[in-house]
Scaffold this motif. Structure first.
Motif, short mmCIF file in Angstrom:
data_model
loop_
_atom_site.label_atom_id
_atom_site.label_comp_id
_atom_site.label_asym_id
_atom_site.label_seq_id
_atom_site.Cartn_x
_atom_site.Cartn_y
_atom_site.Cartn_z
N ASN A 180 0.82 -1.22 0.00
CA ASN A 180 0.00 0.00 0.00
C ASN A 180 0.86 1.27 0.00
O ASN A 180 0.56 2.24 0.69
N GLY A 181 1.97 1.22 -0.75
CA GLY A 181 2.80 2.40 -0.94
C GLY A 181 3.92 2.61 0.06
O GLY A 181 4.68 3.55 -0.06
N SER A 182 4.04 1.72 1.06
CA SER A 182 5.12 1.84 2.05
C SER A 182 6.00 0.60 2.01
O SER A 182 5.49 -0.53 1.98
N TYR A 183 7.31 0.81 2.02
CA TYR A 183 8.23 -0.32 2.00
C TYR A 183 8.10 -1.13 3.29
O TYR A 183 7.96 -0.56 4.38
N VAL A 184 8.12 -2.46 3.14
CA VAL A 184 7.96 -3.37 4.27
C VAL A 184 8.99 -4.49 4.17
O VAL A 184 9.62 -4.70 3.13
N ASN A 185 9.14 -5.24 5.28
CA ASN A 185 10.03 -6.39 5.26
C ASN A 185 9.23 -7.67 5.05
O ASN A 185 8.00 -7.64 5.00
N PHE A 186 9.91 -8.78 4.97
CA PHE A 186 9.27 -10.05 4.65
C PHE A 186 8.39 -10.57 5.78
O PHE A 186 7.60 -11.49 5.58
N ASP A 187 8.50 -10.03 6.98
CA ASP A 187 7.69 -10.47 8.11
C ASP A 187 6.41 -9.65 8.28
O ASP A 187 5.63 -9.89 9.20
N GLU A 188 6.19 -8.71 7.38
CA GLU A 188 5.00 -7.86 7.45
C GLU A 188 3.75 -8.70 7.14
O GLU A 188 3.70 -9.43 6.16
N GLU A 189 2.74 -8.58 7.99
CA GLU A 189 1.48 -9.31 7.77
C GLU A 189 0.65 -8.59 6.73
O GLU A 189 0.56 -7.35 6.73
N LEU A 190 0.03 -9.36 5.86
CA LEU A 190 -0.80 -8.81 4.80
C LEU A 190 -2.26 -8.84 5.21
O LEU A 190 -2.67 -9.65 6.04
N LYS A 191 -3.05 -7.98 4.58
CA LYS A 191 -4.48 -7.92 4.84
C LYS A 191 -5.24 -7.97 3.51
O LYS A 191 -4.70 -7.60 2.46
N ASP A 192 -6.46 -8.42 3.57
CA ASP A 192 -7.29 -8.50 2.37
C ASP A 192 -7.36 -7.15 1.68
O ASP A 192 -7.57 -6.12 2.32
N GLY A 193 -7.14 -7.15 0.38
CA GLY A 193 -7.21 -5.93 -0.40
C GLY A 193 -5.91 -5.16 -0.51
O GLY A 193 -5.86 -4.15 -1.22
N ASP A 194 -4.85 -5.62 0.17
CA ASP A 194 -3.56 -4.94 0.06
C ASP A 194 -3.06 -4.95 -1.37
O ASP A 194 -3.36 -5.87 -2.16
N VAL A 195 -2.28 -3.94 -1.70
CA VAL A 195 -1.57 -3.88 -2.98
C VAL A 195 -0.09 -4.00 -2.66
O VAL A 195 0.48 -3.16 -1.95
N VAL A 196 0.53 -5.05 -3.17
CA VAL A 196 1.94 -5.33 -2.92
C VAL A 196 2.70 -5.12 -4.22
O VAL A 196 2.32 -5.66 -5.26
N ALA A 197 3.75 -4.34 -4.16
CA ALA A 197 4.58 -4.09 -5.34
C ALA A 197 5.97 -4.66 -5.11
O ALA A 197 6.53 -4.52 -4.02
N LEU A 198 6.50 -5.32 -6.14
CA LEU A 198 7.84 -5.90 -6.08
C LEU A 198 8.75 -5.16 -7.04
O LEU A 198 8.45 -5.06 -8.24
N PHE A 199 9.86 -4.65 -6.51
CA PHE A 199 10.83 -3.88 -7.28
C PHE A 199 12.21 -4.51 -7.15
O PHE A 199 12.61 -4.87 -6.04
N PRO A 200 12.97 -4.58 -8.23
CA PRO A 200 14.38 -4.97 -8.07
C PRO A 200 15.12 -3.88 -7.30
O PRO A 200 14.68 -2.72 -7.30
N PRO A 201 16.20 -4.23 -6.64
CA PRO A 201 16.97 -3.19 -5.95
C PRO A 201 17.51 -2.17 -6.94
O PRO A 201 17.86 -2.51 -8.06
#
Length: 87
Positions: A62-83
């Motif tokens: 949802n527009g904020s960088y997170v780590n791999f332990d971040e819990e997801l919620k229904d309807g979230d938008v997750v974006a994956l970017f190369p470094p």
């Protein structure tokens, strides 16, 4: 729950799509999503995708960088970017 995954740059090429909906169990974390992506898109298996100081992927929820332990919620938008690299 369902989350929308958006792929950018090289990850879009590996997935063969720019975005998709992924269904996950309640309480799933980013690392669970990455595992499903690797299963769904075999070309991702060649990528490291391990969370560390030198991570091979940047993840935003949802527009904020997170780590791999971040819990997801229904309807979230997750974006994956190369470094990013540069100079």
């Amino acid at each position: 729950m369902k989350v929308k995954v958006k792929y950018f740059a090289r990850f879009r090429e590996l997935a063969g799509v720019s975005e998709e909906i992924v269904e996950l169990p309640d309480g799933a974390k980013v690392k669970d999503l990455i595992k499903i992506i690797k299963e769904r898109h075999p070309k991702f298996k060649d990528e490291v995708f391990e969370q560390s100081e030198d991570a091979d992927v940047n993840v935003s929820r949802n527009g904020s960088y997170v780590n791999f332990d971040e819990e997801l919620k229904d309807g979230d938008v997750v974006a994956l970017f190369p470094p990013a690299s540069g100079g």
